[in-house]
Design an enzyme around this catalytic site. Sequence first.
Site, mmCIF file in Angstrom:
data_model
loop_
_atom_site.group_PDB
_atom_site.id
_atom_site.type_symbol
_atom_site.label_atom_id
_atom_site.label_comp_id
_atom_site.label_asym_id
_atom_site.label_seq_id
_atom_site.Cartn_x
_atom_site.Cartn_y
_atom_site.Cartn_z
ATOM 1 C CD GLU A 133 -10.233 3.557 2.889
ATOM 2 O OE1 GLU A 133 -9.774 3.412 1.737
ATOM 3 O OE2 GLU A 133 -9.800 4.414 3.690
ATOM 4 C CB CYS A 135 -9.796 -3.684 -3.912
ATOM 5 S SG CYS A 135 -8.282 -3.600 -2.940
ATOM 6 C CB CYS A 162 -1.756 -2.377 7.987
ATOM 7 S SG CYS A 162 -0.454 -3.454 7.315
ATOM 8 C CB CYS A 167 4.577 -0.121 3.794
ATOM 9 S SG CYS A 167 4.738 -1.927 3.728
ATOM 10 C CB CYS A 211 1.073 2.072 2.964
ATOM 11 S SG CYS A 211 -0.569 1.325 2.949
ATOM 12 C CG HIS A 255 6.485 -1.624 -3.143
ATOM 13 N ND1 HIS A 255 5.662 -1.480 -4.246
ATOM 14 C CD2 HIS A 255 5.686 -2.109 -2.150
ATOM 15 C CE1 HIS A 255 4.437 -1.854 -3.937
ATOM 16 N NE2 HIS A 255 4.417 -2.254 -2.673
ATOM 17 C CB CYS A 262 -7.272 0.577 0.613
ATOM 18 S SG CYS A 262 -8.816 -0.084 -0.038
#
Length: 344
Positions: A93, A106, A113, A117, A120, A217, A334
Amino acid sequence: MKKTDIKSLTLGELSVLLGELGQPVFRARQIYKWLHQKMVCSFDEMSDLSLNLREQLKELFYINAVSIQRKLVSKLDGTTKYLMKLSDGQLIEAVLMRYKYGNSVCISTQAGCRMGCKFCASTLRGRERNLLPSEMLDEIMAVARDTGERVSHAVLMGIGEPLDNYDNVVRFLELLSSPDGMNMSLRHVSLSTCGLVDRIYDLMELNLGLTLSISLHAPNDEIRSRIMPVNRKWKVDELLDACRRYFDKTGRRISFEYTLIDGVNDSERCARELASKLRGMNCHVNLIPVNNVRETAFRKSSQLSIRQFQEVLTKQKINATIRRELGADINAACGQLRYEQAES
């Protein structure tokens, strides 16, 4: 014979390879500009090259070009989200954001990934593979071709962890900023990392001039380790020490991304602890309401909680702003579009 990814080559590398073909020095720059400035997708478009040379190039090289599979345009602010397909079918994306100072894209740096996390969407299916420098470049080029507009800024904050694809990302930055290419100033580039401390030190030594953005975070190890597995290897204090050293070496202010999750990290106590951790640092805190992802139990903090969190930080002399939610009607963060497409 295996072909070479020509758009991932530096001008110097391309010059050497063309020299071996008996081509004059200026030819490499000519081809490089076709690739990086005119953004062509085939050798046939290089109209000032001889047919014989174009055929030679086809035999030795290939031009990576992503294809746009889906495009969502926000009715609220014009933010545009792209689902793109790579040559092997992997989906990524990119998001176009329009600001007064110019267009920013972006981009993704990996297909998926592996950082894990918990809040996400990008990490739900793990990491499939790293993106090549040419593929990262072509995310920007695909947006420029689609809109007919210049892209002046880039943000490495899409799918993937940029520092987990360190070598390819550094090569991408070299190509992006090349005067014979897109010539984008690295001061217009922001790189976001969840905190791979060893790679932060590597990046620090390059002193590239880009903005380092840390996905923090949480103000302490207990909360951060629960929502971000990377913290089990590098604790909050280790990460913040690396950030201080990065600023001392580069003079570039650190940006901290802080996603506010209802009942997890958005309390006044968390805000005070965060202010204490960051006191004395030359930094900026970007407060971000979490995106509601149906596969997780995390939900967005209330606007009141977000404003109160910001107030605590600013009273403690910590520069903090609340990120304006761009493309809220199209889920512009994303990972979600890619995951939905893969599951359908």
